[in-house]
Scaffold this motif. Structure first.
Motif, PDB file in Angstrom:
ATOM      1  N   TRP A  59      -0.613  80.014  88.304  1.00 36.26           N
ATOM      2  CA  TRP A  59       0.407  79.433  87.452  1.00 36.26           C
ATOM      3  C   TRP A  59       1.400  78.661  88.312  1.00 36.26           C
ATOM      4  O   TRP A  59       1.509  78.901  89.507  1.00 36.26           O
ATOM      5  CB  TRP A  59       1.154  80.511  86.673  1.00 36.26           C
ATOM      6  N   THR A  60       2.152  77.762  87.673  1.00 29.73           N
ATOM      7  CA  THR A  60       3.118  76.927  88.377  1.00 29.73           C
ATOM      8  C   THR A  60       4.501  77.100  87.761  1.00 29.73           C
ATOM      9  O   THR A  60       4.619  77.290  86.552  1.00 29.73           O
ATOM     10  CB  THR A  60       2.703  75.447  88.259  1.00 29.73           C
ATOM     11  N   VAL A  61       5.519  77.022  88.594  1.00 27.77           N
ATOM     12  CA  VAL A  61       6.894  77.060  88.096  1.00 27.77           C
ATOM     13  C   VAL A  61       7.564  75.717  88.380  1.00 27.77           C
ATOM     14  O   VAL A  61       7.302  75.090  89.404  1.00 27.77           O
ATOM     15  CB  VAL A  61       7.712  78.219  88.711  1.00 27.77           C
ATOM     16  N   LYS A  62       8.381  75.280  87.424  1.00 28.72           N
ATOM     17  CA  LYS A  62       9.121  74.024  87.562  1.00 28.72           C
ATOM     18  C   LYS A  62      10.468  74.186  86.876  1.00 28.72           C
ATOM     19  O   LYS A  62      10.601  74.970  85.931  1.00 28.72           O
ATOM     20  CB  LYS A  62       8.383  72.868  86.877  1.00 28.72           C
ATOM     21  N   TRP A  63      11.425  73.409  87.330  1.00 27.79           N
ATOM     22  CA  TRP A  63      12.703  73.387  86.632  1.00 27.79           C
ATOM     23  C   TRP A  63      12.496  72.800  85.246  1.00 27.79           C
ATOM     24  O   TRP A  63      11.763  71.835  85.079  1.00 27.79           O
ATOM     25  CB  TRP A  63      13.727  72.555  87.405  1.00 27.79           C
ATOM     26  N   ALA A  64      13.162  73.385  84.256  1.00 27.54           N
ATOM     27  CA  ALA A  64      13.168  72.823  82.907  1.00 27.54           C
ATOM     28  C   ALA A  64      13.843  71.461  82.957  1.00 27.54           C
ATOM     29  O   ALA A  64      14.577  71.154  83.902  1.00 27.54           O
ATOM     30  CB  ALA A  64      13.909  73.761  81.951  1.00 27.54           C
ATOM     31  N   ASP A  65      13.599  70.637  81.959  1.00 26.92           N
ATOM     32  CA  ASP A  65      14.148  69.277  81.935  1.00 26.92           C
ATOM     33  C   ASP A  65      15.661  69.243  82.135  1.00 26.92           C
ATOM     34  O   ASP A  65      16.181  68.352  82.785  1.00 26.92           O
ATOM     35  CB  ASP A  65      13.786  68.570  80.633  1.00 26.92           C
ATOM     36  N   ASP A  66      16.364  70.231  81.588  1.00 31.55           N
ATOM     37  CA  ASP A  66      17.825  70.251  81.718  1.00 31.55           C
ATOM     38  C   ASP A  66      18.292  70.929  83.006  1.00 31.55           C
ATOM     39  O   ASP A  66      19.482  71.042  83.252  1.00 31.55           O
ATOM     40  CB  ASP A  66      18.465  70.929  80.502  1.00 31.55           C
ATOM     41  N   LYS A 102      15.858  82.284  82.575  1.00 34.06           N
ATOM     42  CA  LYS A 102      17.136  81.683  82.206  1.00 34.06           C
ATOM     43  C   LYS A 102      18.261  82.351  82.992  1.00 34.06           C
ATOM     44  O   LYS A 102      18.163  83.516  83.368  1.00 34.06           O
ATOM     45  CB  LYS A 102      17.387  81.863  80.707  1.00 34.06           C
ATOM     46  N   PRO A 103      19.348  81.630  83.196  1.00 30.22           N
ATOM     47  CA  PRO A 103      20.491  82.210  83.911  1.00 30.22           C
ATOM     48  C   PRO A 103      21.254  83.197  83.032  1.00 30.22           C
ATOM     49  O   PRO A 103      21.200  83.111  81.800  1.00 30.22           O
ATOM     50  CB  PRO A 103      21.346  80.995  84.249  1.00 30.22           C
ATOM     51  N   LEU A 104      21.975  84.104  83.680  1.00 32.27           N
ATOM     52  CA  LEU A 104      22.876  84.991  82.953  1.00 32.27           C
ATOM     53  C   LEU A 104      24.270  84.380  82.853  1.00 32.27           C
ATOM     54  O   LEU A 104      25.037  84.718  81.974  1.00 32.27           O
ATOM     55  CB  LEU A 104      22.968  86.355  83.652  1.00 32.27           C
ATOM     56  N   SER A 105      24.576  83.478  83.792  1.00 31.92           N
ATOM     57  CA  SER A 105      25.880  82.807  83.788  1.00 31.92           C
ATOM     58  C   SER A 105      25.659  81.321  83.513  1.00 31.92           C
ATOM     59  O   SER A 105      24.732  80.960  82.801  1.00 31.92           O
ATOM     60  CB  SER A 105      26.580  83.033  85.129  1.00 31.92           C
ATOM     61  N   ALA A 106      26.452  80.476  84.127  1.00 36.71           N
ATOM     62  CA  ALA A 106      26.360  79.035  83.885  1.00 36.71           C
ATOM     63  C   ALA A 106      25.058  78.432  84.386  1.00 36.71           C
ATOM     64  O   ALA A 106      24.560  77.468  83.812  1.00 36.71           O
ATOM     65  CB  ALA A 106      27.544  78.324  84.539  1.00 36.71           C
ATOM     66  N   SER A 107      24.498  78.980  85.458  1.00 36.65           N
ATOM     67  CA  SER A 107      23.272  78.429  86.037  1.00 36.65           C
ATOM     68  C   SER A 107      22.615  79.478  86.923  1.00 36.65           C
ATOM     69  O   SER A 107      23.243  80.474  87.313  1.00 36.65           O
ATOM     70  CB  SER A 107      23.591  77.185  86.872  1.00 36.65           C
ATOM     71  N   LEU A 108      21.354  79.241  87.261  1.00 41.05           N
ATOM     72  CA  LEU A 108      20.674  80.136  88.197  1.00 41.05           C
ATOM     73  C   LEU A 108      21.318  80.041  89.574  1.00 41.05           C
ATOM     74  O   LEU A 108      21.374  81.034  90.304  1.00 41.05           O
ATOM     75  CB  LEU A 108      19.183  79.826  88.246  1.00 41.05           C
ATOM     76  N   GLU A 109      21.831  78.870  89.930  1.00 42.56           N
ATOM     77  CA  GLU A 109      22.562  78.733  91.196  1.00 42.56           C
ATOM     78  C   GLU A 109      23.791  79.644  91.200  1.00 42.56           C
ATOM     79  O   GLU A 109      24.055  80.341  92.190  1.00 42.56           O
ATOM     80  CB  GLU A 109      22.985  77.286  91.423  1.00 42.56           C
ATOM     81  N   ALA A 110      24.534  79.656  90.118  1.00 40.11           N
ATOM     82  CA  ALA A 110      25.715  80.520  90.018  1.00 40.11           C
ATOM     83  C   ALA A 110      25.316  81.991  90.077  1.00 40.11           C
ATOM     84  O   ALA A 110      25.996  82.810  90.718  1.00 40.11           O
ATOM     85  CB  ALA A 110      26.487  80.222  88.747  1.00 40.11           C
ATOM     86  N   ASP A 111      24.203  82.342  89.418  1.00 40.76           N
ATOM     87  CA  ASP A 111      23.708  83.721  89.487  1.00 40.76           C
ATOM     88  C   ASP A 111      23.391  84.098  90.923  1.00 40.76           C
ATOM     89  O   ASP A 111      23.700  85.205  91.369  1.00 40.76           O
ATOM     90  CB  ASP A 111      22.449  83.887  88.629  1.00 40.76           C
ATOM     91  N   PHE A 112      22.763  83.180  91.682  1.00 39.92           N
ATOM     92  CA  PHE A 112      22.429  83.423  93.080  1.00 39.92           C
ATOM     93  C   PHE A 112      23.703  83.628  93.894  1.00 39.92           C
ATOM     94  O   PHE A 112      23.794  84.567  94.683  1.00 39.92           O
ATOM     95  CB  PHE A 112      21.633  82.243  93.652  1.00 39.92           C
TER      96      PHE A 112
END
Length: 110
Positions: A53-60, A78-88
């Motif tokens: 399987w492959t993973v890719k960023w969603a269009d948004d 999906k992120p729990l906060s504003a973005s996956l970057e913010a979650d990280f």
């Protein structure tokens, strides 16, 4: 260093320095986003015992889509906060643990 998937902000800094020293165009956000995507791909490959399987960023760019062997989306992280970057940034280890668990559910259900 090239294949390192940063697991925390210290490793993000190390990877960023390596990329900049190698003449690459990068910033902290790009290193984090690359790490989240690569980490998700790693967990998918581990769960399936191969690269099926492959993973890719969603269009948004707000979630990561997981594509099955037919090329259709079989799940999404999906992120729990504003973005996956913010979650990280808030809790990188917690994010990767959550991604691993969500991937296991997506694999089981598909």
């Amino acid at each position: 260093m090239q294949n390192l998937i940063p697991g925390d902000m210290l490793e993000v800094g190390q990877k960023l320095k390596w990329e900049l020293d190698a003449g690459m165009t990068a910033d902290e956000s790009s290193v984090i986003n690359d790490a989240v995507l690569a980490g998700t791909q790693y967990f998918v490959d581990e769960a399936l015992e191969g690269s099926y399987w492959t993973v890719k960023w969603a269009d948004d760019h707000q979630a990561i889509d997981i594509y099955g062997t037919t090329g259709s989306v079989v799940g999404q992280i999906k992120p729990l906060s504003a973005s996956l970057e913010a979650d990280f940034r808030q809790d990188s280890q917690g994010l990767f643990i959550r991604i691993e668990k969500e991937v296991a559910v997506i694999v089981r259900d598909n």
